[in-house]
Design a protein around this motif. Structure first.
Motif, short mmCIF file in Angstrom:
data_model
loop_
_atom_site.label_atom_id
_atom_site.label_comp_id
_atom_site.label_asym_id
_atom_site.label_seq_id
_atom_site.Cartn_x
_atom_site.Cartn_y
_atom_site.Cartn_z
N LEU A 105 0.75 -1.01 -0.11
CA LEU A 105 0.10 -0.06 -0.03
C LEU A 105 0.86 1.26 -0.08
CD1 LEU A 105 -2.47 -0.96 2.65
CD2 LEU A 105 -2.84 -1.18 0.28
N LYS A 106 0.23 2.16 -0.64
CA LYS A 106 1.29 3.41 -0.69
C LYS A 106 0.21 4.61 -0.69
CE LYS A 106 1.75 3.81 -5.82
NZ LYS A 106 0.64 3.32 -6.12
N ALA A 107 0.81 5.77 0.01
CA ALA A 107 -0.18 6.86 0.52
C ALA A 107 -0.70 7.56 -0.74
CB ALA A 107 0.76 7.76 1.12
N SER A 108 -2.06 8.02 -0.83
CA SER A 108 -2.66 8.70 -1.80
C SER A 108 -3.50 9.71 -1.21
CB SER A 108 -3.09 7.64 -2.58
OG SER A 108 -3.88 8.20 -3.75
N LEU A 119 -7.06 2.75 6.37
CA LEU A 119 -6.19 1.99 5.35
C LEU A 119 -4.81 2.53 5.21
CD1 LEU A 119 -6.05 -0.63 3.29
CD2 LEU A 119 -7.03 1.01 1.88
N MET A 120 -5.02 3.97 5.05
CA MET A 120 -3.73 4.68 4.86
C MET A 120 -2.80 4.62 6.07
SD MET A 120 -3.48 5.90 1.96
CE MET A 120 -4.20 4.26 1.74
N THR A 121 -3.32 4.39 7.22
CA THR A 121 -2.23 4.21 8.38
C THR A 121 -1.16 2.83 7.93
OG1 THR A 121 -3.67 2.39 9.67
CG2 THR A 121 -4.09 4.55 10.19
N GLU A 168 2.65 3.31 2.81
CA GLU A 168 4.09 3.73 2.79
C GLU A 168 3.75 5.33 2.59
OE1 GLU A 168 6.83 2.07 3.45
OE2 GLU A 168 7.62 4.04 3.89
N GLY A 169 4.12 6.14 3.58
CA GLY A 169 4.31 7.68 2.97
C GLY A 169 3.46 8.47 3.73
N ARG A 170 2.93 9.64 3.37
CA ARG A 170 2.19 10.58 4.17
C ARG A 170 0.83 10.72 3.18
NH1 ARG A 170 3.79 16.68 5.80
NH2 ARG A 170 4.79 15.31 7.54
N THR A 171 -0.21 10.43 3.72
CA THR A 171 -1.74 10.72 3.02
C THR A 171 -2.12 12.11 3.75
OG1 THR A 171 -1.76 8.45 2.76
CG2 THR A 171 -3.75 9.70 2.60
N THR A 204 -3.57 14.47 8.60
CA THR A 204 -2.53 13.63 7.60
C THR A 204 -2.43 12.44 8.38
OG1 THR A 204 -0.93 14.89 8.91
CG2 THR A 204 -1.28 15.64 6.53
N VAL A 205 -1.98 11.44 7.52
CA VAL A 205 -1.76 10.00 8.08
C VAL A 205 -0.22 9.63 7.63
CG1 VAL A 205 -2.30 7.69 8.14
CG2 VAL A 205 -4.10 9.30 7.71
N GLU A 206 0.51 9.45 8.76
CA GLU A 206 1.94 8.76 8.39
C GLU A 206 1.89 7.33 8.36
OE1 GLU A 206 4.00 12.52 7.90
OE2 GLU A 206 4.47 10.52 7.36
N GLY A 207 2.49 6.43 7.47
CA GLY A 207 2.40 5.25 7.33
C GLY A 207 3.67 4.62 6.90
N PRO A 208 3.95 3.21 7.20
CA PRO A 208 2.93 2.23 7.95
C PRO A 208 3.16 2.41 9.31
CG PRO A 208 4.73 1.14 6.83
CD PRO A 208 4.90 2.51 6.45
N SER A 209 2.08 2.47 10.03
CA SER A 209 2.40 2.20 11.41
C SER A 209 1.62 0.81 12.05
CB SER A 209 1.86 3.39 12.24
OG SER A 209 0.53 3.70 11.54
N GLU A 210 2.25 0.27 13.08
CA GLU A 210 2.08 -0.99 13.68
C GLU A 210 0.82 -0.61 14.67
OE1 GLU A 210 4.28 -3.32 16.07
OE2 GLU A 210 3.24 -5.20 15.51
N LEU A 211 -0.56 -1.26 14.32
CA LEU A 211 -1.75 -0.65 15.39
C LEU A 211 -1.52 -1.91 16.48
CD1 LEU A 211 -4.28 0.25 12.84
CD2 LEU A 211 -2.65 1.55 13.88
N MET A 212 -1.91 -1.22 17.52
CA MET A 212 -1.98 -2.27 18.65
C MET A 212 -3.59 -2.13 19.08
SD MET A 212 1.19 -0.86 18.89
CE MET A 212 1.27 0.45 19.94
N GLY A 213 -4.01 -3.30 19.53
CA GLY A 213 -5.42 -3.25 20.12
C GLY A 213 -5.49 -2.44 21.18
#
Ligand code: EPZ
Length: 438
Positions: free
Chosen positions: A294-297, A318-320, A323-326, A359-368
């Protein structure tokens, strides 16, 4: 209040079937008030908002038979009440869709002004100004809108110019114009597929609507409308939500009974962001994350046919993982980023920069984490984030999601998600739909 418990990390795989569109079923149910004959609707989704609309119709005096879960036979032959009361309107803004039909058929209507909701103030000033262009007298009376047709009891066709695109405003005026004397032109009308679906139903009932789906709709008023049978279109937002679910979990989903042509901008944006989407046939999509990831768009929400505001929260989730900033720009509602702060609690790097940009910077690992749903689509985005997160996510106030997604936990479990509904109390359950013999 019910909660969802999700254990994330499972790639989803298999087939999901899309339900009928809530945002088409609601106006189509209201349209039944335009005639004393029976209107039969198929593919009505079993969601809380449709139960609420059914209750409103019954409160007005209509009969609603439900021979099976998703078929509604509505007969508004003996309407005795001409108002949508506050307690219903405050729970579901779409109750204001009773306004146009009541005014058109009976020359009178009283609808409580909807208060705001989590995503914005959501006034109905454009509905009211447009009805006045058709000759309605509109006044406010202690929180209610009281509308009357001019003397003689019928609205007069005319030219309506919406200053902004309004979906339910277009729907209210479309229904009101069908029984007006003369011809009505709606300019700057909403073009959503749900408008076209409503117009299809109205024309089956004997209305004369042309141009639905374009910015100018023409309605030739008729003396009366009759009964009809109609199948509600599939829910394009539920479809888009499952497209995201496949990509965010790095799985693969076959999505059945959908209408890809209603999702052009969503499919294009997701493909641009690295989601592989195959249109297998006119009612089936297959989606997966592309091998390149996945890439930022960037995305901006706008009226149909552009990217829908109702997919903004799901896309942010999804953008989290991209790769990149959305950059996410929300142009429809003034407060539709509540999901951002909840995603931050899960480790997402989301910054809300103004009331309409994030803005969303990714990728980030999400934790519950424990998170709270604030509105229908925000709750869907938190489910998506929970499916992608490591560990357990508790989502509170899932009654929001029940408003617009039919049995979402069952559909997700069937394709491998570890999700369960934890009932806090029996009162929170959806009331059983008493199915009545035909
Ligand atoms: C419909 O709401 C949908 N609801 C919403 O879906 C959807 O988000 C929205 O259209 C936009 O696509 C139904 O169809 C039942 P608008 P609606 O009138 O008609 C402002 C969901 O998740 N406005 O198109 O209420 C308004 O505040 C729901 O399923 C006025 O200022 O939306 C908003 O900023 C959420 N005055 C913008 O226009 C008015 O008289 C668009 O609103 C009417 C609207």
């Amino acid at each position: 209040m019910d909660k969802f418990l999700i254990t994330g990390g499972q790639p989803l795989s298999g087939r999901v079937v899309v339900s009928g569109a809530k945002n088409s079923a609601l106006p189509c149910m209201a349209a039944a008030v335009l005639t004393p004959e029976t209107v039969t609707l198929h593919n009505v989704p079993y969601v809380r908002d449709c139960l609420t609309q059914r209750r409103l119709l019954e409160d007005l005096g209509a009969t609603v038979l439900v021979p099976d879960l998703r078929t509604h036979k509505i007969t508004a032959s003996n309407i005795e009440l001409f108002e949508a009361p506050y307690e219903l309107v405050k729970t579901m803004r779409a109750s204001v869709l009773a306004l146009g039909p009541l005014l058109a058929r009976f020359g009178k209507a009283k609808v409580s002004l909807p208060g705001g909701c989590a995503i914005g103030t959501r006034p109905i000033d454009m509905h009211l100004e447009a009805l006045q262009m058709l000759g309605a007298e509109v006044r406010l009376e202690s929180g209610d809108v009281v509308a009357r047709a001019p003397k003689g009891g019928r609205l007069a066709g005319g030219d309506v110019h919406f200053p902004k695109v309004t979906v339910t405003g277009t729907e209210n005026l479309l229904m009101a114009a069908t029984l007006a004397r003369g011809t009505t032109h709606l300019h700057n009308a909403a073009c959503e597929p749900e408008i076209v679906d409503l117009a299809d139903l109205l024309n089956r009932m004997g209305a004369r609507v042309r141009g639905a789906g374009t910015e100018t709709i023409t309605v030739e008023g008729v003396e009366a409308l009759g009964g009809a049978e109609h199948t509600i279109i599939p829910d394009r937002i539920e479809t888009g939500t499952f497209l995201v679910a496949a990509a965010i979990t790095n799985g693969e989903l076959e999505i059945k009974d959908c209408r890809p042509e209603h999702l052009g901008s969503v499919i294009a944006k997701l493909r641009d962001a690295g989601v592989e989407i195959e249109e297998v046939n006119p009612t089936t999509l297959v989606a997966r994350r592309s091998a390149s990831g996945l890439k930022a768009s960037d995305v901006t929400t706008e009226p149909y046919p552009n990217f829908p505001t109702d997919m903004q929260a799901q896309y942010m989730a999804l953008m989290t993982q991209a790769e990149g900033r959305t950059r996410v720009t929300e142009t429809i509602f003034e407060n539709r980023f509540m999901h951002a702060s909840e995603m931050q609690r899960m480790g997402a790097r989301v910054r809300v920069e103004s009331h309409n940009t994030a803005t969303v910077e990714g990728p980030s690992e999400l934790m519950g984490a424990r998170v709270q749903a604030s509105d229908l689509r925000a709750s869907a985005s938190l489910v998506l984030a929970g499916l992608a997160a490591r560990g357990e996510t508790w989502i509170e106030r899932v009654y929001h999601i029940d408003r617009g997604y039919e049995k979402i936990e069952g559909k997700l479990r069937a394709v491998g998600a570890e999700i369960e509904r934890v009932r806090e109390s029996v009162t929170a359950q959806l009331p059983p739909v008493e199915t009545v013999g035909t």
